[in-house]
Structure formats: C-alpha cells, structure tokens
Design a protein around this motif. Structure first.
Motif, PDB file in Angstrom:
ATOM      1  N   ASP A  24      -3.004  37.565 -26.454  1.00  0.00           N
ATOM      2  CA  ASP A  24      -3.467  36.487 -25.570  1.00  0.00           C
ATOM      3  C   ASP A  24      -2.660  36.368 -24.288  1.00  0.00           C
ATOM      4  N   ASN A  25      -1.767  37.278 -24.012  1.00  0.00           N
ATOM      5  CA  ASN A  25      -0.992  37.266 -22.774  1.00  0.00           C
ATOM      6  C   ASN A  25      -1.426  38.425 -21.890  1.00  0.00           C
ATOM      7  N   VAL A  26      -1.613  38.136 -20.594  1.00  0.00           N
ATOM      8  CA  VAL A  26      -2.012  39.177 -19.651  1.00  0.00           C
ATOM      9  C   VAL A  26      -0.805  40.060 -19.370  1.00  0.00           C
ATOM     10  N   TYR A  70      -5.449  16.854 -30.935  1.00  0.00           N
ATOM     11  CA  TYR A  70      -5.126  18.026 -31.756  1.00  0.00           C
ATOM     12  C   TYR A  70      -4.156  18.954 -31.026  1.00  0.00           C
ATOM     13  N   ILE A  71      -4.381  19.162 -29.716  1.00  0.00           N
ATOM     14  CA  ILE A  71      -3.484  20.022 -28.933  1.00  0.00           C
ATOM     15  C   ILE A  71      -2.081  19.426 -28.884  1.00  0.00           C
ATOM     16  N   SER A 125      -9.071  29.660 -31.528  1.00  0.00           N
ATOM     17  CA  SER A 125      -9.011  28.791 -32.703  1.00  0.00           C
ATOM     18  C   SER A 125      -9.582  27.410 -32.398  1.00  0.00           C
ATOM     19  N   LEU A 126      -9.364  26.922 -31.181  1.00  0.00           N
ATOM     20  CA  LEU A 126      -9.912  25.604 -30.797  1.00  0.00           C
ATOM     21  C   LEU A 126     -11.424  25.649 -30.671  1.00  0.00           C
ATOM     22  N   THR A 127     -11.948  26.718 -30.077  1.00  0.00           N
ATOM     23  CA  THR A 127     -13.408  26.827 -29.950  1.00  0.00           C
ATOM     24  C   THR A 127     -14.068  26.910 -31.317  1.00  0.00           C
ATOM     25  N   ASP A 152       2.293  25.260 -32.932  1.00  0.00           N
ATOM     26  CA  ASP A 152       1.794  26.224 -33.909  1.00  0.00           C
ATOM     27  C   ASP A 152       1.606  27.573 -33.236  1.00  0.00           C
ATOM     28  N   ALA A 153       2.124  28.612 -33.833  1.00  0.00           N
ATOM     29  CA  ALA A 153       1.997  29.956 -33.238  1.00  0.00           C
ATOM     30  C   ALA A 153       0.551  30.429 -33.251  1.00  0.00           C
ATOM     31  N   ASP A 154      -0.239  29.924 -34.205  1.00  0.00           N
ATOM     32  CA  ASP A 154      -1.633  30.357 -34.319  1.00  0.00           C
ATOM     33  C   ASP A 154      -2.566  29.590 -33.391  1.00  0.00           C
TER      34      ASP A 154
END
Length: 716
Positions: free
Chosen positions: A218-220, A620-621, A634-636, A627-629
C-alpha cells in the motif's frame, strides 16, 4: 410554387420527418462509435497495464534467478565456510567471488545496477566491484524476505559509515535470503535496480500521456508521469503486496472508423433521395389546389371565351375530385372551407357556383353555422386504449351526423384530440338551436355511459372566415366545468365586465414553504382547501378562476425553487392544463404537494443515514488507526463504500487524505510513547501499526522533522 404557404407547409412537413429520422440515425451512429471508442480505449489501457506489469515482473524474476544462482554457487558457499571458520580468503578466492558477482549482473541485463551480498557474522559486504569493509557488522532486515523498497543500501541496512557511491545511490532494492545447503538463511542478497532505467522502460511503453505507479504494501515505491485520468491496476502474479497502476488520459484518439464515415455518407445520400421524393409527392398533391389558385388570380375579363375557359377548368378539376378527395379531407374543415369560400366570394357568376353545389363538394354550403365541442372524461385511467377509444368515438359520431342531419341542417365533425370532438352545425335560416344540442348531448351521453360527457356551444355565426374563432369559443364555453362540474351543456355567453376578484392569501408562499419544510400534510390540506372553498363561494366567472389557477401555480413553482436551493433534490410540479373542475384541479395540486413532502422526507432520511455512516467510519478510524491491518481496502469491505467515497470523506472531515491522516495519527501516538520512555523504537513502531521500521522512521522524520531516536534523546 414555393411562394404558396400551403405547398411550403406540406413540403416542410415531409422534410421535418426526414430530418428527424436522419438525426436519429446519426445520433445512434455517433453513440455506437463512441461506445466502440471507449471499448478500444479500455482495451489499449489494459494492454498498457499488462506491459508495465511484465516490466516489473521481469525484474523480479531476474532478481529471484540471481538469488537462486548465488545460493547454489560453490564459490559463494566457500565464502560462507571461510567466514564461519574465520579463515582469510586468498586473492584467487576473492577474484572468483568478484567474477561470480559480475556474471550475475551480466545475466540480468542493463536493468541491474549492482548486486550486494551480506553474510552473517561478517563486517564485509561483497559485490562485483570487490570487497566492501563495513564499520559495523551486518544486521539482518526486520521485514520478511523477500521484500521490495526504494532507497539506498545504507538506509535499508542502517549503515552509517560506508561511503561507497553504490551504497548511497537511490535504487529499487530487491532483498532476499542467502541460504546454505540446509536451507537456513546465512545472509542477505540485495539486488539494486536503476530507477531511471525502470522509468525509461515504462515511459517507452506508455508514452507521455500516461502516468504509472508501483505500490508495495500500500505504499508507493515508484511513480512516473501525471497521476490523472482513468485508473487501472493489477496485482503481481508472483510478488505478494506488489500492485501496478496506470492512469490513462481521458479522450484518447482512437483509430479512424472508416465504417462510420461510410454509413454516415449512406444516411446523407438516402436523406437527399427522400428529400427529392418529398418534393415530388408535395408537388403531385398540390397540383389541384394550384389550379384553383391560378383561376382565382386570373383577372376578370368580359371575354366570353375566357369565362368559358375558367368554367371548363373548374369542371375538369371537380371531375377529378374522387382521386383527391381523400387527401383533401385530411385538411381541417375551417382551412378547407375557408379557402374555397374565398374563391367563391370572387367575381365568378352565381350560376357557375352551382357546379360546386351540384357536386356536393363543400361540407358547409349554408350561410349560418354554430360550432360545439363534446368533451369525454374518464374516472382515472381510460379503460380503452387511445386507438380503440378514437375508433369507437368516430363510429358514434358517424351515427350522430347521419341521425341529426336533415335537408335543412347539415352536421359535420372532426377531432380536436381523442377526447374532444368538434361538431359544426350548418343551416339555411337564422334560428335557435339549443334544443338540437340538448338532444345531441343526451344521445351521446347515453351511448357513452362509461365516461363523463360535457358539451360547450359557441354563438351563432354567419361568416365562414370566423370558423377558427367559433371553435375557440366552443372550447371557452367548456370553462363552465370549473365551477359547475361536468355532464351538462354550456353555452358561450357575453361575460361583460367582471369586477369580482378572486381570493389569494398574501403570505401563501411563506405558509406553503413552512408546511413543506415541516412535512405537515394536514396543514397543506387546510391551506389549499381554504383557497378552494373561499373562491368557490365567490361564484365568479371562468376567467377569474383561470387567473386564480395561474397565480396559484406560479406561487407553488416559486416556493419549490426556494426549497430546491436548500436541498440537493430537484422539485417541480407541472401545470394542470386539461379541462377539469376547480375541485379536481386543487385535488391534483394537493396530491402533487404531498408527493413533494414524501420526496423531502426520503431525502432527509438519506442525509441522516449518510451522516451516521460518516460518523461510524470516522469513529472506527480514530479507534483502529494503530492496527497494522487497517487500510482503505479493509474499510471499503467493512462499510460497503468505495475508495472514492472514503477519500472525499477524509478530505471533507479531516482536511487531508486518508493516508496523511493515518500517518499523522500514528506518528502523534508514537511521539506520545517516546515521551513515556517505556518502550524501544522497534516496539513503538509495531504498537503504532508499522511492520516496517524503515517506513516508521521515514514517516516520523517527515512529520516531526527529526528521526525518532533523535526525538527520544531530546525528550531526555
């Protein structure tokens, strides 16, 4: 010929139909061509994405091959054996190692900049350039192997004193375990890929219009071009957490569709052919009328031969009437008889007019006439289809005209529309016809017992040129429906000056707006009933009630526009234009306004639901940002929303992007833990959601301005 208005109307009608169908065909053709272009653009972008992924996959496969070759190389195994026993390598062994490393670079092509090998319990690193002395012993990477990152070797392996250029060059790093025969890890192999070479290869595939980015966990880690346009992405087939993205420009020019131009040319050619046919048909059916116009425009001459010529011309025309009669009957009676009446009113001798009368060519041949209109209204939706309804009405009025027509009275009919039929009563002497209209009304209403029948009757007239005004007068007489209801006969009367004005509340718009925003249906009922009942008691003229309805509708529309500006939903009510009683009209607006209230209620519920969802996501955020996950994916999945929705929510609520907000919250928490001085840097990174310590240190420095170790020292 084109100077005649009748010919122009006939010709332009055909041309309008041709133009309409040509426009529809071209529109459909353009739409299909647009769809094909979009499919081509999507396919091109998908192919480009596959090419980009192949470039990345090729480098990853090359790196894996190098790792495998070095792990099974006998020369490199000897290196480990000597390192483990502490024996020094002789010059030949060092030469063999250096040569082996060079061969690995050569096998990888120009994309590989350098290969570096770190061996456990050794303060040396080995590359194709030779042996590199390290100030500190080799420290294994914290993340799982294999892994990908962008940076320098010094940063990745926390080497502070190495000055080698290759160790300080920013590269794409592929790191994997260096294993021995038993399969246990005995070091790390780091393959350095040149970022410029990678960008050059991708740009050759994409060109200047596309943008591309490569993400790992997830990192560019790499990007080139502008990240604008349609997004396409795909995951690596062999490397977990590696994602390739491209950004396709909107409105790419696809190949010229030759079939489109061929079909378009065919449509234009066919339209031109039909335009020629339209001119031919218009001219063909206009010729009899043209003969009449020529005879009318002929100046009167006392010459007997010229008069005889005109009479013979008229006789020849009437002789052909059976051929053209069907076409002539499609013209409305007032237009047809008005045109012929103007001709007969000329200078032709009266005995010659008998030609028309003997042939029974005219529908209206007597001097006096009265126009009436019969309106049919159903309760709710008509039970018959429109075509069946018109057919039955036409059969009924054929019987009516045959039944009530006599030698002295001639009755003809034509349809204003399928629910309004005009009757033209033509008679010889001036007389009262009220009883005749009551008889016709009674007959029609009895025959059509499944609907409400109402008749409007115009005044007696003796000028056929006023036929159009007579039709309008008959329709105007039906305005009596407003106050007195249906199922009766209304005669047009001279209203005179009507000094009575209708009642309309001054603050109606404010009251209506208040009722709609409160969603109070009972208050709307009361407000409308007050206007209806008060005006009904006035007993004014139909014109007064028409003005009342106009002002009422205008006020409703203005009120809805004000409410629309306060909401995102568009509100509108069409004006009631049909024949109806005042009660039916107000019932229509009452039902329409109640529908508006239902729409506002649904919108309010949706807004409330959206607001609750936004609160749940934000809460929630704020609760799980460590949380690493936690990720956008995961939110969508949890809240069933799109990535775009989450991005807009973070922008509107937090003023930054999702990733910026998560990073700032995590670093804020990390700084708090550092100030407590209870945990190590590694523990704090894990507690704040970072599985990669390098990423943790980099993010901490970008936000706080210093490395976490320096920040901790300052706190001491």
């Amino acid at each position: 010929m084109f100077q005649s208005k009748l010919f122009l109307r006939l010709f332009m009608t055909y041309m309008a139909v041709i133009f309409f169908y040509m426009t529809m065909c071209i529109t459909f053709l353009l739409y299909e061509n647009h769809q094909i272009s979009e499919m081509q653009e999507k396919r091109i972008s998908e192919i480009q994405l596959e090419e980009v992924r192949n470039i990345v996959e090729q480098r990853m496969q090359t790196a894996r091959n190098i790792v495998q070759n070095l792990s099974y190389s006998t020369v490199m195994k000897q290196l480990y054996m000597n390192t483990s026993t502490g024996e020094l390598l002789d010059s030949y062994a060092l030469f063999s190692i250096q040569n082996e490393m060079k061969n690995t670079i050569a096998s990888g092509g120009l994309s590989i900049y350098k290969t570096v090998l770190f061996v456990e319990n050794s303060n040396k690193a080995y590359s194709s350039g030779g042996v590199i002395a390290l100030t500190d012993s080799y420290v294994p990477l914290e993340q799982d192997l294999p892994c990908i990152m962008v940076g320098t070797v010094n940063e990745a392996f926390q080497l502070n004193s190495t000055k080698r250029y290759s160790f300080n060059k920013n590269c794409l790093l592929y790191c994997d375990a260096y294993t021995y025969q038993s399969g246990s890890s005995i070091g790390t192999i780091c393959i350095l890929f040149d970022l410029k070479n990678l960008g050059s290869d991708i740009q050759k595939i994409l060109g200047d219009d596309y943008g591309a980015s490569i993400l790992y966990q997830d990192n560019v880690i790499f990007s080139c071009g502008e990240e604008m346009g349609e997004l396409y992405e795909t995951e690596s087939l062999t490397m977990p957490d590696l994602v390739c993205r491209i950004y396709a420009p909107t409105g790419m020019v696809s190949e010229v569709n030759h079939f489109f131009y061929f079909t378009l040319s065919g449509i234009v050619v066919i339209s031109i052919v039909f335009a020629g046919l339209a001119y031919y048909v218009s001219r063909k059916y206009y010729m009899p009328i043209d003969h009449l116009e020529q005879m009318v425009s002929t100046k009167r001459n006392t010459s007997e031969d010229e008069m005889e010529k005109i009479i013979h011309g008229i006789q020849d025309l009437i002789g052909e009437k059976n051929r053209y009669r069907e076409k002539m009957l499609t013209i409305t009676p007032y237009a047809k008889t008005g045109m012929l009446h103007s001709m007969i009113a000329g200078n032709v001798a009266a005995d010659n007019v008998e030609i028309f009368l003997d042939e029974n060519y005219l529908d209206l041949i007597r001097p006096y006439f009265i126009v009436s209109v019969i309106n049919f209204a159903y309760d709710g939706t008509p039970s018959l289809r429109e075509k069946d309804h018109k057919q039955k009405i036409e059969e009924l009025f054929k019987v009516v005209t045959d039944t009530f027509s006599t030698d002295e009275i001639r009755i003809v009919y034509y349809f204003r529309d399928i629910y309004n039929v005009f009757l033209i009563t033509n008679f010889e002497t001036e007389q009262e016809m009220d009883e005749l209209f009551y008889q016709i009304y009674k007959y029609v209403s009895t025959a059509k017992g499944d609907c409400h029948v109402t008749m409007g009757v115009d005044v007696l007239r003796d000028d056929i040129g006023e036929l159009k005004h007579a039709c309008e007068g008959a329709v105007k007489a039906l305005d009596g429906i407003l106050t007195d209801g249906r199922e009766t006969v209304y005669f047009l009367e001279d209203m005179g000056d009507n000094a009575v004005t209708y009642y309309f509340p001054v603050n109606f718009r404010e009251k209506l707006k208040h009722c709609l925003l409160k969603q109070d249906k009972e208050e709307v009922h009361t407000l409308l009933f007050d206007i209806y009942k008060t005006n009904l008691d006035i007993e004014g003229m139909p014109e007064m009630y028409r003005s009342l309805i106009d002002e009422f509708h205008l006020s409703v529309i203005k009120t809805l526009r004000e409410i629309t500006e306060l909401n995102t939903v568009h509100l509108n009510i069409k004006k009631y234009t049909g024949l109806a009683t005042l009660q039916e009209i107000f019932d229509y607006y009452d039902a329409a306004l109640l529908s508006v209230i239902d729409t506002l209620h649904e919108q309010a519920e949706q807004v409330e639901e959206d607001s609750r969802l936004e609160e749940d996501i934000a809460e929630y955020i704020d609760t799980h940002y460590c949380d690493a996950d936690l990720s956008m994916q995961s939110l969508t999945g949890k809240f069933n929303v799109s990535n775009k929705y989450l991005s807009l929510l973070c922008k509107e609520r937090f003023g930054v992007t999702y990733l910026q907000y998560i990073q700032s919250k995590r670093i804020e928490k990390a700084a708090e833990l550092l100030r407590e001085k209870r945990y190590s840097l590694t523990e704090i990174g894990v507690m704040c959601g970072y599985t990669n310590q390098l990423t943790f240190r980099r993010n901490f420095k970008s936000i706080m301005g210093v490395n976490p170790s320096v920040y901790q020292e300052k706190m001491e």
